[in-house]
Design an enzyme around this catalytic site. Sequence first.
Site, PDB file in Angstrom:
ATOM      1  N   GLU A 120      66.475-108.630  -7.691  1.00 48.63           N
ATOM      2  CA  GLU A 120      65.701-107.377  -8.308  1.00 48.63           C
ATOM      3  C   GLU A 120      66.095-106.928  -9.461  1.00 48.63           C
ATOM      4  OE1 GLU A 120      63.952-104.984  -4.738  1.00 48.63           O
ATOM      5  OE2 GLU A 120      63.722-106.345  -3.775  1.00 48.63           O
ATOM      6  N   HIS A 232      58.616 -96.031 -11.126  1.00 52.81           N
ATOM      7  CA  HIS A 232      58.659 -98.110 -11.170  1.00 52.81           C
ATOM      8  C   HIS A 232      57.783 -98.007 -12.040  1.00 52.81           C
ATOM      9  CE1 HIS A 232      57.765-101.782  -9.329  1.00 52.81           C
ATOM     10  NE2 HIS A 232      59.023-101.484  -8.149  1.00 52.81           N
ATOM     11  N   ARG A 273      65.624-100.056 -13.303  1.00 54.11           N
ATOM     12  CA  ARG A 273      64.313 -99.855 -13.352  1.00 54.11           C
ATOM     13  C   ARG A 273      64.336 -98.298 -14.431  1.00 54.11           C
ATOM     14  NH1 ARG A 273      62.748 -99.306  -7.172  1.00 54.11           N
ATOM     15  NH2 ARG A 273      62.403-101.572  -7.128  1.00 54.11           N
ATOM     16  N   HIS A 330      58.237 -93.183  -8.313  1.00 55.05           N
ATOM     17  CA  HIS A 330      58.215 -94.052  -7.058  1.00 55.05           C
ATOM     18  C   HIS A 330      58.740 -93.533  -5.960  1.00 55.05           C
ATOM     19  CE1 HIS A 330      58.261 -97.442  -5.180  1.00 55.05           C
ATOM     20  NE2 HIS A 330      59.344 -98.408  -5.565  1.00 55.05           N
ATOM     21  N   ARG A 365      68.537 -94.872  -9.160  1.00 51.41           N
ATOM     22  CA  ARG A 365      68.066 -96.226  -7.617  1.00 51.41           C
ATOM     23  C   ARG A 365      68.125 -97.351  -8.234  1.00 51.41           C
ATOM     24  NH1 ARG A 365      64.725 -98.536  -3.771  1.00 51.41           N
ATOM     25  NH2 ARG A 365      63.049 -97.186  -4.641  1.00 51.41           N
TER      26      ARG A 365
HETATM   27  C1  SIN Z   1      59.823-103.290  -5.271  1.00 50.64           C
HETATM   28  O1  SIN Z   1      59.771-103.902  -4.629  1.00 50.64           O
HETATM   29  O2  SIN Z   1      60.020-102.730  -6.522  1.00 50.64           O
HETATM   30  C2  SIN Z   1      59.635-101.682  -4.748  1.00 50.64           C
HETATM   31  C3  SIN Z   1      61.538-101.541  -3.995  1.00 50.64           C
HETATM   32  C4  SIN Z   1      61.933-100.699  -4.139  1.00 50.64           C
HETATM   33  O3  SIN Z   1      61.616 -99.433  -4.266  1.00 50.64           O
HETATM   34  O4  SIN Z   1      63.132-101.364  -3.882  1.00 50.64           O
END
Ligand code: SIN
Length: 492
Positions: A120, A232, A273, A330, A365
Amino acid sequence: MPGPTARTHQADIAVVGAGAAGLYAAICAAREGARVVLVSAAPLAQTASYWAQGGLAATLAPDDSFERHLQDTERAGRDLVRRSAAEILVREAPDCVRDLQSLGVRFDADRFGGLALGLEGGHSVRRVVHAGGSATGRRVVRQLSALAVAEPRITVLEGSRARGLWRADGACRGVVCESATVLASRGVLLGTGGAAALWARTTNPPGSQGVGLVLAHAAGAALADLELLQFHPTAVIGVPGREGFLVTEAIRGEGATLHDSSGERFVDELAPRDEVSRAIEELLVGTGERSVGLDMRAIDPAHFPNVVGALREAGVDPSRELVPVAPAAHYMMGGIVTDLDGRSTVPGLYAVGEASCTGLHGANRLASNSLSECFVFARRAVVHALGAEAAAPQDPSAADIAELAAHEPPTATAQTREALWRDAGIVRRPEGLNRLSEDRHPLARLIARCALAREESRGAHLRADFPEREPSLDHRHAVVTGEDGLEWQTWH
Ligand code: SIN
């Protein structure tokens, strides 16, 4: 003594909130032999954790290390991460994954039978474990809910709302819920989630309005970093019935790309993010368009069945067309100030998960650190609460009950939610924040106060009038104390 209509439950620990943090705390406490009362406003499987598509970040891969996870967390957090909290998270998350497996949670496996690890944004290696692809929250919360319900030491009060925290001799000694239900306990643990649903455009369920923060503040606990709200980058927009629906970052981790209206890519999709959201926002403001396109045509739909299914149901086929997305509120990095054992500034009151603010996430975060945080810090808080010297539970007086039961935690109106989106959205201006500081909702006012005080741009907080990071605010947290106070603190 409680009045004749009060129903009192005595327990070692009262847990408010049945998301990942609250459920796991209740189970950990029961395992230690404690009596627990778990109160949840929503039916057990409808918390924000249930909707979590991300997974648990944990150092499990052979090419990963403690240092790498720590470094990624600190890099994403923009010189505001409390290192001691991040060290604990990184050190203890792998063991929490193993504990959840021993509790029956089945994480996705790779073809060799080991844990499948996802990538991620902001992570330098694959380190995110999922359950059912993007259905991680659902799987985990379902399993923990089933265990909590079956556990004789846990009394579950579903559909009951906390109205106030009861204090005696300077310590938190219980919770008063609606209908004058009283939980009298040695310690109270809030796992009530965040406040992103205060913003009009959000990925969160409507109940995520920071009720735990409001309760804790009313009981005298300090809150911090309320200006730090993560947007997000990829929430669905312009699709009726699916407004704000989250398209997990794990899909970008598998190769999905973002495109402007001429089909060009314009950002590193796996940057942290704040960077991705900001790039999308700048593009949308520049073009006047409402969304960018997420191209997930090369992604195997079988890996993300709930995302693909929800999009198809709404008439968007992600294997043939681009998905219209834009940033949405988010996750709140701020919350109830706690130490590394979940202790708030009020003795006997603990907070864990998104309701809390340990400083772990800094100003931005790192994806999927939050679900790991729920487990790591819930377990620590329970160990501390059960080991702490605390008098046996006692019943509050009828007058205390009546007073606390009369408080109804505020629900944000549509105007407040629009105001937060407009005035405390991705780009903030002093005139908007000043307007918001007069809002009817107490938390909206506190958010405005913190956002006005942070005269810089850092992570998720972008001030049009202070576009640069202010080095003197590195590692400085905006702490709300009392009705009107705000002070800057450095946490170690
Ligand atoms: C996501 O899966 O993009 C959201 C999960 C998160 O906020 O860490």
